[in-house]
Design a protein around this motif. Structure first.
Motif, PDB file in Angstrom:
ATOM      1  N   MET A   1       0.850  -1.069  -0.202  1.00 30.92           N
ATOM      2  CA  MET A   1       0.126  -0.045   0.085  1.00 30.92           C
ATOM      3  C   MET A   1       0.793   1.307   0.129  1.00 30.92           C
ATOM      4  O   MET A   1       1.831   1.172   0.819  1.00 30.92           O
ATOM      5  CB  MET A   1      -0.812   0.024   1.374  1.00 30.92           C
ATOM      6  N   ARG A   2       0.497   2.107  -0.986  1.00 30.59           N
ATOM      7  CA  ARG A   2       1.423   3.271  -1.054  1.00 30.59           C
ATOM      8  C   ARG A   2       0.790   4.552  -0.570  1.00 30.59           C
ATOM      9  O   ARG A   2       0.557   5.681  -1.231  1.00 30.59           O
ATOM     10  CB  ARG A   2       1.831   3.526  -2.609  1.00 30.59           C
ATOM     11  N   LEU A   3       0.612   4.527   0.899  1.00 34.65           N
ATOM     12  CA  LEU A   3       0.313   5.750   1.459  1.00 34.65           C
ATOM     13  C   LEU A   3       1.148   5.670   2.847  1.00 34.65           C
ATOM     14  O   LEU A   3       1.556   4.587   3.153  1.00 34.65           O
ATOM     15  CB  LEU A   3      -1.185   5.864   2.117  1.00 34.65           C
ATOM     16  N   THR A   4       1.593   6.932   3.097  1.00 37.53           N
ATOM     17  CA  THR A   4       2.178   7.167   4.342  1.00 37.53           C
ATOM     18  C   THR A   4       1.645   6.871   5.987  1.00 37.53           C
ATOM     19  O   THR A   4       0.313   7.004   5.665  1.00 37.53           O
ATOM     20  CB  THR A   4       2.958   8.372   4.447  1.00 37.53           C
ATOM     21  N   ASN A   5       2.064   6.440   6.863  1.00 42.08           N
ATOM     22  CA  ASN A   5       1.342   6.524   8.124  1.00 42.08           C
ATOM     23  C   ASN A   5       0.625   7.687   8.251  1.00 42.08           C
ATOM     24  O   ASN A   5      -0.505   7.624   9.003  1.00 42.08           O
ATOM     25  CB  ASN A   5       2.089   5.805   9.244  1.00 42.08           C
ATOM     26  N   GLU A   6       1.198   8.789   7.970  1.00 45.01           N
ATOM     27  CA  GLU A   6       0.707  10.259   8.561  1.00 45.01           C
ATOM     28  C   GLU A   6      -0.491  10.394   7.436  1.00 45.01           C
ATOM     29  O   GLU A   6      -1.500  10.855   7.971  1.00 45.01           O
ATOM     30  CB  GLU A   6       1.574  11.325   8.091  1.00 45.01           C
ATOM     31  N   GLU A   7      -0.522  10.007   6.140  1.00 46.39           N
ATOM     32  CA  GLU A   7      -1.633  10.329   5.046  1.00 46.39           C
ATOM     33  C   GLU A   7      -2.698   9.470   5.727  1.00 46.39           C
ATOM     34  O   GLU A   7      -3.967   9.938   5.979  1.00 46.39           O
ATOM     35  CB  GLU A   7      -1.107   9.719   3.636  1.00 46.39           C
ATOM     36  N   ILE A   8      -2.711   7.964   6.304  1.00 46.54           N
ATOM     37  CA  ILE A   8      -3.721   7.146   6.570  1.00 46.54           C
ATOM     38  C   ILE A   8      -3.980   7.924   7.796  1.00 46.54           C
ATOM     39  O   ILE A   8      -5.347   7.920   7.857  1.00 46.54           O
ATOM     40  CB  ILE A   8      -2.895   5.704   6.932  1.00 46.54           C
ATOM     41  N   ALA A   9      -3.413   8.184   8.746  1.00 46.32           N
ATOM     42  CA  ALA A   9      -4.068   8.817  10.032  1.00 46.32           C
ATOM     43  C   ALA A   9      -5.042  10.107   9.748  1.00 46.32           C
ATOM     44  O   ALA A   9      -5.873  10.298  10.376  1.00 46.32           O
ATOM     45  CB  ALA A   9      -2.624   9.163  11.085  1.00 46.32           C
ATOM     46  N   THR A  10      -4.383  10.973   8.838  1.00 51.00           N
ATOM     47  CA  THR A  10      -5.125  11.996   8.317  1.00 51.00           C
ATOM     48  C   THR A  10      -6.447  12.028   7.947  1.00 51.00           C
ATOM     49  O   THR A  10      -7.385  12.084   8.197  1.00 51.00           O
ATOM     50  CB  THR A  10      -4.322  13.012   7.510  1.00 51.00           C
ATOM     51  N   ILE A  11      -6.594  10.681   6.953  1.00 55.04           N
ATOM     52  CA  ILE A  11      -7.749  10.331   6.217  1.00 55.04           C
ATOM     53  C   ILE A  11      -8.633   9.803   7.248  1.00 55.04           C
ATOM     54  O   ILE A  11      -9.631  10.241   7.346  1.00 55.04           O
ATOM     55  CB  ILE A  11      -7.293   9.324   4.979  1.00 55.04           C
ATOM     56  N   LYS A  12      -8.256   8.847   7.920  1.00 51.18           N
ATOM     57  CA  LYS A  12      -8.972   8.203   8.986  1.00 51.18           C
ATOM     58  C   LYS A  12      -9.651   9.185  10.145  1.00 51.18           C
ATOM     59  O   LYS A  12     -10.931   8.919  10.489  1.00 51.18           O
ATOM     60  CB  LYS A  12      -8.384   6.930   9.527  1.00 51.18           C
ATOM     61  N   ASN A  13      -8.620  10.216  10.639  1.00 47.72           N
ATOM     62  CA  ASN A  13      -9.232  11.084  11.513  1.00 47.72           C
ATOM     63  C   ASN A  13     -10.165  11.937  10.908  1.00 47.72           C
ATOM     64  O   ASN A  13     -11.267  12.428  11.598  1.00 47.72           O
ATOM     65  CB  ASN A  13      -7.919  11.767  12.195  1.00 47.72           C
ATOM     66  N   SER A  14     -10.105  12.364   9.572  1.00 46.36           N
ATOM     67  CA  SER A  14     -11.112  13.167   9.061  1.00 46.36           C
ATOM     68  C   SER A  14     -12.557  12.493   8.738  1.00 46.36           C
ATOM     69  O   SER A  14     -13.461  13.069   9.134  1.00 46.36           O
ATOM     70  CB  SER A  14     -10.380  13.667   7.498  1.00 46.36           C
ATOM     71  N   VAL A  15     -12.355  11.316   8.311  1.00 52.25           N
ATOM     72  CA  VAL A  15     -13.538  10.507   8.085  1.00 52.25           C
ATOM     73  C   VAL A  15     -14.234  10.186   9.620  1.00 52.25           C
ATOM     74  O   VAL A  15     -15.349  10.497   9.766  1.00 52.25           O
ATOM     75  CB  VAL A  15     -13.230   9.301   7.426  1.00 52.25           C
ATOM     76  N   LEU A  16     -13.488   9.638  10.325  1.00 53.92           N
ATOM     77  CA  LEU A  16     -13.937   9.159  11.795  1.00 53.92           C
ATOM     78  C   LEU A  16     -14.440  10.539  12.753  1.00 53.92           C
ATOM     79  O   LEU A  16     -15.428  10.077  13.563  1.00 53.92           O
ATOM     80  CB  LEU A  16     -13.093   8.309  12.518  1.00 53.92           C
ATOM     81  N   THR A  17     -13.899  11.490  12.522  1.00 49.82           N
ATOM     82  CA  THR A  17     -14.584  12.652  13.357  1.00 49.82           C
ATOM     83  C   THR A  17     -15.964  12.981  12.774  1.00 49.82           C
ATOM     84  O   THR A  17     -16.919  13.563  13.487  1.00 49.82           O
ATOM     85  CB  THR A  17     -13.464  14.080  12.928  1.00 49.82           C
TER      86      THR A  17
END
Length: 94
Positions: A1-17
């Protein structure tokens, strides 16, 4: 998977908020580690999110990482969408 951990965290945080019960999946070329480049294709499964929420999620990603090609597909679970059925088997849950 070609996403950084920071990108994943930002995406998930935005959605889960916006919806703590949502699930986020990566699909498309970014799931293949042997490929290069490509846009970020995300499938979001949620019965609560709206198209306006998707704009908010995209904006938060741009604020963190600059403008990139990010495609967001919303699956509200209320229809039998052929495109979603096609991408689900290869999608990776974030």
């Amino acid at each position: 998977m070609r996403l950084t951990n920071e990108e994943i965290a930002t995406i998930k945080n935005s959605v889960l908020t916006l919806d703590v019960d949502a699930d986020v999946y990566l699909f498309g070329s970014r799931v293949d580690d042997t490929k290069r480049g490509g846009d970020i294709d995300l499938l979001i499964k949620s019965t609560k999110l709206t198209r306006r929420d998707l704009r908010t999620i995209r904006g938060q990603f741009f604020d963190s990482f600059g403008e990139q090609k990010v495609d967001l597909v919303l699956d509200a679970g209320d229809s039998n969408n052929a495109f979603i059925n096609m991408i689900e088997p290869e999608a990776i849950k974030l």
